[in-house]
Design a protein around this motif. Sequence first.
Motif, PDB file in Angstrom:
ATOM      1  N   ALA A 226       0.832  -1.206   0.000  1.00 12.39           N
ATOM      2  CA  ALA A 226       0.000   0.000   0.000  1.00 12.39           C
ATOM      3  C   ALA A 226       0.863   1.252   0.000  1.00 12.39           C
ATOM      4  CB  ALA A 226      -0.929  -0.004   1.207  1.00 12.39           C
ATOM      5  N   LEU A 227       1.943   1.250   0.787  1.00  9.48           N
ATOM      6  CA  LEU A 227       2.812   2.419   0.882  1.00  9.48           C
ATOM      7  C   LEU A 227       3.609   2.652  -0.406  1.00  9.48           C
ATOM      8  CD1 LEU A 227       4.080   1.918   4.537  1.00  9.48           C
ATOM      9  CD2 LEU A 227       2.546   3.722   3.727  1.00  9.48           C
ATOM     10  N   GLN A 228       3.951   1.586  -1.086  1.00  7.53           N
ATOM     11  CA  GLN A 228       4.752   1.750  -2.310  1.00  7.53           C
ATOM     12  C   GLN A 228       3.885   2.030  -3.533  1.00  7.53           C
ATOM     13  OE1 GLN A 228       7.849  -1.097  -2.778  1.00  7.53           O
ATOM     14  NE2 GLN A 228       8.539  -0.287  -4.730  1.00  7.53           N
ATOM     15  N   GLN A 229       2.659   1.511  -3.573  1.00  4.59           N
ATOM     16  CA  GLN A 229       1.821   1.640  -4.761  1.00  4.59           C
ATOM     17  C   GLN A 229       0.793   2.753  -4.677  1.00  4.59           C
ATOM     18  OE1 GLN A 229       0.021  -2.170  -5.595  1.00  4.59           O
ATOM     19  NE2 GLN A 229       1.943  -3.277  -5.370  1.00  4.59           N
ATOM     20  N   GLY A 230       0.523   3.252  -3.477  1.00  2.00           N
ATOM     21  CA  GLY A 230      -0.518   4.266  -3.309  1.00  2.00           C
ATOM     22  C   GLY A 230      -0.218   5.541  -4.069  1.00  2.00           C
ATOM     23  N   THR A 231      -1.235   6.113  -4.695  1.00  6.92           N
ATOM     24  CA  THR A 231      -1.049   7.341  -5.467  1.00  6.92           C
ATOM     25  C   THR A 231      -1.370   8.591  -4.662  1.00  6.92           C
ATOM     26  OG1 THR A 231      -3.306   7.095  -6.336  1.00  6.92           O
ATOM     27  CG2 THR A 231      -1.500   6.202  -7.668  1.00  6.92           C
ATOM     28  N   ASP A 232      -2.037   8.442  -3.529  1.00 11.84           N
ATOM     29  CA  ASP A 232      -2.293   9.568  -2.632  1.00 11.84           C
ATOM     30  C   ASP A 232      -2.614   9.027  -1.238  1.00 11.84           C
ATOM     31  OD1 ASP A 232      -5.085   8.840  -2.576  1.00 11.84           O
ATOM     32  OD2 ASP A 232      -5.340   9.927  -4.463  1.00 11.84           O
ATOM     33  N   GLU A 233      -2.707   9.935  -0.284  1.00 12.58           N
ATOM     34  CA  GLU A 233      -2.933   9.520   1.101  1.00 12.58           C
ATOM     35  C   GLU A 233      -4.268   8.817   1.267  1.00 12.58           C
ATOM     36  OE1 GLU A 233      -2.863  11.509   5.589  1.00 12.58           O
ATOM     37  OE2 GLU A 233      -3.033  12.778   3.802  1.00 12.58           O
ATOM     38  N   ALA A 253      11.234  -2.009   6.478  1.00 13.92           N
ATOM     39  CA  ALA A 253      10.812  -2.302   5.098  1.00 13.92           C
ATOM     40  C   ALA A 253       9.667  -1.397   4.666  1.00 13.92           C
ATOM     41  CB  ALA A 253      10.401  -3.774   4.975  1.00 13.92           C
ATOM     42  N   ALA A 254       8.795  -1.038   5.608  1.00 16.84           N
ATOM     43  CA  ALA A 254       7.694  -0.130   5.293  1.00 16.84           C
ATOM     44  C   ALA A 254       8.227   1.264   4.986  1.00 16.84           C
ATOM     45  CB  ALA A 254       6.705  -0.077   6.450  1.00 16.84           C
ATOM     46  N   LEU A 255       9.242   1.689   5.725  1.00 17.69           N
ATOM     47  CA  LEU A 255       9.873   2.984   5.455  1.00 17.69           C
ATOM     48  C   LEU A 255      10.504   2.994   4.068  1.00 17.69           C
ATOM     49  CD1 LEU A 255      10.869   5.790   6.319  1.00 17.69           C
ATOM     50  CD2 LEU A 255      12.833   4.664   7.423  1.00 17.69           C
ATOM     51  N   ARG A 256      11.208   1.929   3.721  1.00 14.98           N
ATOM     52  CA  ARG A 256      11.826   1.844   2.382  1.00 14.98           C
ATOM     53  C   ARG A 256      10.755   1.874   1.293  1.00 14.98           C
ATOM     54  NH1 ARG A 256      15.090  -1.940   5.049  1.00 14.98           N
ATOM     55  NH2 ARG A 256      13.863  -3.675   4.202  1.00 14.98           N
ATOM     56  N   ALA A 257       9.652   1.131   1.510  1.00 13.56           N
ATOM     57  CA  ALA A 257       8.574   1.091   0.525  1.00 13.56           C
ATOM     58  C   ALA A 257       7.969   2.477   0.323  1.00 13.56           C
ATOM     59  CB  ALA A 257       7.503   0.102   0.967  1.00 13.56           C
ATOM     60  N   ALA A 258       7.740   3.194   1.414  1.00 10.40           N
ATOM     61  CA  ALA A 258       7.158   4.533   1.316  1.00 10.40           C
ATOM     62  C   ALA A 258       8.111   5.490   0.622  1.00 10.40           C
ATOM     63  CB  ALA A 258       6.804   5.045   2.705  1.00 10.40           C
ATOM     64  N   ALA A 259       9.398   5.381   0.936  1.00  9.71           N
ATOM     65  CA  ALA A 259      10.388   6.246   0.287  1.00  9.71           C
ATOM     66  C   ALA A 259      10.492   5.952  -1.211  1.00  9.71           C
ATOM     67  CB  ALA A 259      11.749   6.065   0.960  1.00  9.71           C
ATOM     68  N   ALA A 260      10.287   4.696  -1.585  1.00 13.41           N
ATOM     69  CA  ALA A 260      10.399   4.297  -2.997  1.00 13.41           C
ATOM     70  C   ALA A 260       9.145   4.613  -3.807  1.00 13.41           C
ATOM     71  CB  ALA A 260      10.697   2.803  -3.079  1.00 13.41           C
ATOM     72  N   ASN A 261       8.073   5.061  -3.156  1.00 16.27           N
ATOM     73  CA  ASN A 261       6.832   5.400  -3.861  1.00 16.27           C
ATOM     74  C   ASN A 261       7.119   6.528  -4.858  1.00 16.27           C
ATOM     75  OD1 ASN A 261       4.281   6.736  -4.513  1.00 16.27           O
ATOM     76  ND2 ASN A 261       3.372   5.494  -2.901  1.00 16.27           N
ATOM     77  N   THR A 262       6.897   6.271  -6.143  1.00 15.61           N
ATOM     78  CA  THR A 262       7.216   7.261  -7.172  1.00 15.61           C
ATOM     79  C   THR A 262       6.049   8.182  -7.494  1.00 15.61           C
ATOM     80  OG1 THR A 262       6.612   5.671  -8.911  1.00 15.61           O
ATOM     81  CG2 THR A 262       8.929   5.738  -8.248  1.00 15.61           C
ATOM     82  N   PHE A 263       4.900   7.976  -6.829  1.00 17.01           N
ATOM     83  CA  PHE A 263       3.703   8.764  -7.131  1.00 17.01           C
ATOM     84  C   PHE A 263       3.499   9.948  -6.177  1.00 17.01           C
ATOM     85  CE2 PHE A 263       2.734   4.275  -8.188  1.00 17.01           C
ATOM     86  CZ  PHE A 263       2.662   4.404  -9.564  1.00 17.01           C
ATOM     87  N   THR A 264       3.765   9.723  -4.897  1.00 15.75           N
ATOM     88  CA  THR A 264       3.392  10.716  -3.893  1.00 15.75           C
ATOM     89  C   THR A 264       4.330  10.649  -2.693  1.00 15.75           C
ATOM     90  OG1 THR A 264       1.605  11.440  -2.421  1.00 15.75           O
ATOM     91  CG2 THR A 264       1.767   9.087  -2.848  1.00 15.75           C
ATOM     92  N   ALA A 265       4.443  11.797  -2.007  1.00 16.91           N
ATOM     93  CA  ALA A 265       5.193  11.836  -0.757  1.00 16.91           C
ATOM     94  C   ALA A 265       4.298  11.513   0.442  1.00 16.91           C
ATOM     95  CB  ALA A 265       5.825  13.215  -0.576  1.00 16.91           C
TER      96      ALA A 265
END
Length: 344
Positions: A226-233, A253-265
């Motif tokens: 969810a954290l890596q693929q989500g396009t918005d909050e 691993a969740a932190l890495r996934a969120a940081a790697a999200n290319t759609f949104t901060a």
Amino acid sequence: MWIYSLPLAAERNAEMFITVLKRHPHFEVTQQMLYGLVRKTALRSAAMDALSKHAPPWTLKIDDGIIISSVRAAYNGSSLIQWLLNHYKGSPEDGIPENILVAAVGCNDAIRILDTIESFQPNFRVTPKFLTVAVSEGVPFSSSEDEVLRWLFQHDPHCEIDEDLLTEALKRGNYNTIRLLLSRETPRPTLPMISACKNLPTLELLVTLGESISIPDIVDAITEAALQQGTDEECIIRVLGRIQKQHIRIMPAALRAAAANTFTASALQWVLDHASTLEITSSIFEHAAHGSSNLKKMELLAKRSPGVKITEEILQTVCEYGDVKALQWVLDRIMILHILRLGC
């Protein structure tokens, strides 16, 4: 010469094919040639009648291979399958073998051929292998993937949908097919299924239909996806909101996934809001350097850990995305030695 004339005539029409046979009554048709004709030409039942009469008695056998070749032939399988099944030399008590049925499910004229086979064998059972072929062989020309599945479900309402089938469908990413499968089966999500999800709507559907999810490894996998693929909050919270808060763990691993999200901060913001003790290293900044929101992600990380070293990898990644402001931000924080080594 007639080796070439026969298939060429058959490709045009049955009448031309029959004309060749009549003008050359001593022409020998072998079993191997029959395979080629069925596979490559537009033969019809009249042409096959003529061919069987032309060949010496018992020299040509309509076996599994002949029928499968016809089924797989582009655009013309259904025109001949009725005749072939009428002359099939298989064992009547055993019915039509699974290899023929599987070939029919995966062919380009699946529904018409399955209708024909059903008229010969009304009660054949749909096995998981049939369903797997339907979702993994690609979209047929004349029938969509979910149309073939609906036909199979209607023919055998009790057919089994297992984890392997759902995982294969999730890998393929056809949303209509996935919805169709999940509407018939309420699965308990597994690691292979979560890993196979290609987008957040599919993950959300899987989590929504599943039972209460509490197994730590499964929850972690859903959280990371969810954290890596989500396009918005909003969409991230919509997925994670299906899981009870006490079961969600914010791991590295969740932190890495969120940081790697290319759609949104927003994914990274969510993690930082819910986990204040996670270590932020240069490698996390390297993940954050990807995507259109890379500047915002790096600013969030720097606010939490201002002393983290900005590496050459971060600079190179930011350059790839062409964001001038992000590049300026990195250049203000990277050592000049790193820039010299890169030849900047």
